[in-house]
Every structure is written in structure tokens, then in C-alpha cells.
Write a protein that holds these residues in place. Structure first.
Motif, mmCIF file in Angstrom:
data_model
loop_
_atom_site.group_PDB
_atom_site.id
_atom_site.type_symbol
_atom_site.label_atom_id
_atom_site.label_comp_id
_atom_site.label_asym_id
_atom_site.label_seq_id
_atom_site.Cartn_x
_atom_site.Cartn_y
_atom_site.Cartn_z
ATOM 1 N N UNK A 52 0.600 6.129 -2.403
ATOM 2 C CA UNK A 52 1.994 6.415 -2.047
ATOM 3 C C UNK A 52 2.408 5.601 -0.830
ATOM 4 N N UNK A 53 1.531 5.524 0.164
ATOM 5 C CA UNK A 53 1.830 4.732 1.359
ATOM 6 C C UNK A 53 2.008 3.260 0.998
ATOM 7 N N UNK A 54 1.166 2.767 0.104
ATOM 8 C CA UNK A 54 1.252 1.374 -0.321
ATOM 9 C C UNK A 54 2.566 1.098 -1.039
ATOM 10 N N UNK A 55 3.013 2.048 -1.873
ATOM 11 C CA UNK A 55 4.281 1.856 -2.576
ATOM 12 C C UNK A 55 5.469 1.953 -1.622
ATOM 13 N N UNK A 56 5.372 2.821 -0.633
ATOM 14 C CA UNK A 56 6.471 2.968 0.317
ATOM 15 C C UNK A 56 6.679 1.713 1.138
ATOM 16 N N UNK A 57 5.599 1.091 1.543
ATOM 17 C CA UNK A 57 5.682 -0.047 2.466
ATOM 18 C C UNK A 57 5.530 -1.396 1.782
ATOM 19 N N UNK A 58 5.436 -1.422 0.451
ATOM 20 C CA UNK A 58 5.282 -2.664 -0.310
ATOM 21 C C UNK A 58 4.112 -3.513 0.182
ATOM 22 N N UNK A 59 2.983 -2.861 0.413
ATOM 23 C CA UNK A 59 1.777 -3.565 0.844
ATOM 24 C C UNK A 59 0.670 -3.279 -0.159
ATOM 25 N N UNK A 60 0.414 -4.248 -1.002
ATOM 26 C CA UNK A 60 -0.574 -4.038 -2.064
ATOM 27 C C UNK A 60 -2.012 -4.136 -1.564
ATOM 28 N N UNK A 61 -2.218 -4.552 -0.320
ATOM 29 C CA UNK A 61 -3.590 -4.667 0.184
ATOM 30 C C UNK A 61 -4.251 -3.306 0.335
ATOM 31 N N UNK A 62 -3.450 -2.261 0.515
ATOM 32 C CA UNK A 62 -4.031 -0.932 0.637
ATOM 33 C C UNK A 62 -4.599 -0.433 -0.686
ATOM 34 N N UNK A 63 -4.151 -0.993 -1.790
ATOM 35 C CA UNK A 63 -4.698 -0.589 -3.087
ATOM 36 C C UNK A 63 -6.147 -1.038 -3.236
ATOM 37 N N UNK A 64 -6.531 -2.115 -2.560
ATOM 38 C CA UNK A 64 -7.937 -2.527 -2.558
ATOM 39 C C UNK A 64 -8.798 -1.473 -1.868
ATOM 40 N N UNK A 65 -8.291 -0.912 -0.792
ATOM 41 C CA UNK A 65 -9.013 0.150 -0.098
ATOM 42 C C UNK A 65 -9.123 1.379 -0.993
ATOM 43 N N UNK A 66 -8.058 1.686 -1.719
ATOM 44 C CA UNK A 66 -8.084 2.833 -2.635
ATOM 45 C C UNK A 66 -9.116 2.613 -3.741
ATOM 46 N N UNK A 67 -9.206 1.399 -4.251
ATOM 47 C CA UNK A 67 -10.213 1.112 -5.278
ATOM 48 C C UNK A 67 -11.622 1.250 -4.720
ATOM 49 N N UNK A 68 -11.822 0.843 -3.486
ATOM 50 C CA UNK A 68 -13.126 0.989 -2.853
ATOM 51 C C UNK A 68 -13.490 2.463 -2.690
ATOM 52 N N UNK A 69 -12.533 3.284 -2.261
ATOM 53 C CA UNK A 69 -12.769 4.725 -2.161
ATOM 54 C C UNK A 69 -13.116 5.318 -3.520
ATOM 55 N N UNK A 70 -12.417 4.885 -4.568
ATOM 56 C CA UNK A 70 -12.686 5.402 -5.908
ATOM 57 C C UNK A 70 -14.102 5.039 -6.353
ATOM 58 N N UNK A 71 -14.531 3.832 -6.065
ATOM 59 C CA UNK A 71 -15.884 3.415 -6.431
ATOM 60 C C UNK A 71 -16.928 4.217 -5.672
ATOM 61 N N UNK A 72 -16.708 4.440 -4.389
ATOM 62 C CA UNK A 72 -17.650 5.229 -3.595
ATOM 63 C C UNK A 72 -17.711 6.664 -4.111
ATOM 64 N N UNK A 73 -16.552 7.243 -4.446
ATOM 65 C CA UNK A 73 -16.529 8.616 -4.956
ATOM 66 C C UNK A 73 -17.268 8.709 -6.286
ATOM 67 N N UNK A 74 -17.051 7.749 -7.154
ATOM 68 C CA UNK A 74 -17.733 7.763 -8.454
ATOM 69 C C UNK A 74 -19.243 7.642 -8.278
ATOM 70 N N UNK A 75 -19.679 6.709 -7.457
ATOM 71 C CA UNK A 75 -21.119 6.527 -7.260
ATOM 72 C C UNK A 75 -21.750 7.744 -6.596
ATOM 73 N N UNK A 76 -21.045 8.361 -5.669
ATOM 74 C CA UNK A 76 -21.554 9.569 -5.033
ATOM 75 C C UNK A 76 -21.702 10.712 -6.011
#
Length: 92
Positions: A52-76
Motif C-alpha cells: 500500500x505504501x509503495x502504491x501511494x508513493x509510486x515507488x516500486x522499489x519497496x515491492x522488492x522488499x515485500x518479495x524478500x519478506x514473502x520469501x523469508x516467511x515461506x522458508x521459515x
């Protein structure tokens, strides 16, 4: 209602409330399984907040961080499931 108002008045409060409720479950969880699942949910909710923050501020770089969090959560979650399975085999 514009999309910006929708983010601010509907999505962010719902995500914040769910974050608080899941954190309470994380603290009060009767078993380790409940705590792991609630920790996984905390990470998923934080991914939603980042998106949501990424969409509000038009910064797609935060989506890379979200993907990293998703990968860590899945592996955990997979590692915990493997641990629980090995513990059950050891008890038998």
C-alpha cells in the motif's frame, strides 16, 4: 472517494487493526504452532502495508522488499513444518 482516500481511510486502518490482533495472538498463543502461524501472518500483513505504501508513493522499489519478506516467511514456515515432522517421527 479517490484511491488515495481509500488507502488512507479503509486499507491502512484495516491492516493496522489486523496487525494488532495477530500480534496479540502471537503473544497469547497456547502452542508453538500458533505462534509460528501468527508470525507468518504478521509478515504477510507487513507485506500488505509495504505494498500500500509503495502504491501511494509510486515507488516500486519497496515491492522488492515485500518479495524478500514473502520469501523469508515461506522458508521459515517450511522449515518449521519440517522441524515439527521430524519431532513427531522422533517421538514415535
Amino acid at each position: 472517494m479517490s484511491l488515495q482516500e481509500y488507502y488512507n481511510y479503509i486499507l491502512i486502518p484495516i491492516l493496522g487493526l489486523s496487525l494488532i490482533l495477530v500480534f496479540i495472538r502471537f503473544l497469547k498463543g497456547p502452542s508453538i504452532g500458533d505462534r509460528v502461524i501468527s508470525l507468518d501472518m504478521l509478515i504477510l500483513i507487513s507485506i500488505g502495508i509495504i505494498a500500500v505504501y509503495s502504491m501511494q508513493n509510486d515507488q516500486s522499489t519497496f515491492l522488492d522488499i515485500a518479495m524478500l519478506f514473502a520469501l523469508i516467511a515461506f522458508l521459515g514456515t517450511v522449515a518449521f513444518a519440517y522441524f515439527m515432522e521430524q519431532r513427531e517421527k522422533k517421538d514415535e
